[in-house]
Design a protein around this motif. Sequence first.
Motif, short mmCIF file in Angstrom:
data_model
loop_
_atom_site.label_atom_id
_atom_site.label_comp_id
_atom_site.label_asym_id
_atom_site.label_seq_id
_atom_site.Cartn_x
_atom_site.Cartn_y
_atom_site.Cartn_z
N LEU A 189 21.54 46.25 18.16
CA LEU A 189 21.14 47.23 19.02
C LEU A 189 22.19 47.17 20.67
N GLY A 190 22.41 45.55 20.33
CA GLY A 190 23.93 45.52 21.87
C GLY A 190 22.08 45.34 23.10
N VAL A 191 21.33 44.59 22.08
CA VAL A 191 20.56 43.91 23.29
C VAL A 191 20.00 42.45 23.60
N SER A 192 19.64 41.95 23.87
CA SER A 192 19.15 40.79 24.04
C SER A 192 17.95 40.17 22.88
N ARG A 193 18.48 38.73 22.71
CA ARG A 193 17.20 37.98 21.38
C ARG A 193 15.85 38.00 21.73
N GLN A 194 15.77 37.91 23.29
CA GLN A 194 14.28 37.65 24.35
C GLN A 194 13.93 39.03 24.21
N ALA A 195 14.94 40.10 24.36
CA ALA A 195 14.38 42.09 24.63
C ALA A 195 13.58 42.13 23.25
N VAL A 196 14.08 41.28 21.78
CA VAL A 196 13.22 42.48 20.84
C VAL A 196 12.08 41.34 20.80
N GLN A 204 15.62 38.35 14.44
CA GLN A 204 15.65 38.63 16.10
C GLN A 204 17.14 38.67 16.50
N GLU A 205 17.78 37.83 16.04
CA GLU A 205 19.62 37.73 16.76
C GLU A 205 19.95 39.16 15.94
N GLN A 206 19.92 39.07 14.52
CA GLN A 206 20.40 40.37 13.97
C GLN A 206 20.32 41.86 14.30
N VAL A 207 18.34 42.21 14.86
CA VAL A 207 18.68 43.03 15.66
C VAL A 207 19.08 42.86 16.61
N ALA A 208 19.22 42.45 17.49
CA ALA A 208 19.82 42.59 19.49
C ALA A 208 21.11 42.49 19.19
N GLU A 209 21.81 41.94 18.30
CA GLU A 209 23.02 42.43 17.97
C GLU A 209 23.74 43.67 17.02
#
Length: 200
Positions: A25-32, A18-23
């Motif tokens: 996309l430029g969003v927070s891990r909590q959003a993912v 989730q952290e890699q996806v968030a990074e």
Amino acid sequence: MSLPENIREARLQVGLSQEQVAEALGVSRQAVSRWERGASRPSTANLVALATLFHRSVEQLTGRYASSPQVEEGSKRICDRCGRRAVFYGDPGRESAFCSEECRAAYGREMAGIQKHLKWFWAGVIAACALMVGGSFFKAVFPTNCTVGGGMALLGATLVLFPFCTPQTYAKLGLRRASILGRVLGCAVELYGLYILFWG
């Protein structure tokens, strides 16, 4: 399946956290995490970015259709990962094609790794070129064979560690074969650089 399930399954198939996806996309891990739980929905821009990151179509993520279109009869498309005959397209634009779902998932993971290490590839290339060109300005201090040989050895090591090929090469040979070719060429450049360094 629903959008949250599809996002989670696609993320796991390409091997991203989730952290890699968030990074990416430029969003927070909590959003993912909220997207995967169904607590919120990604914006249209984020949905398109997710589809691109996971090498899927927006329709596949939203569950509007389950399968990708088959490669046309008589087409000579090869799998973008392994180079075998492709049987289905991986995206609605029909730019990527694969022989199996396993290859599509592996391709996504490997391309994510290439994108992650691209900065090191360019850093190695720039450092190698600077060493080779810089040596011509400081001939009195450093022997030419040291700077040119050292630069070529560094360039070869960069190509071996981070084999980067053009999208056209990937399309012609497949990701695996193109990476092997990049590493073989990197070994040749490195050996030539070492020859110049020690015996040139």
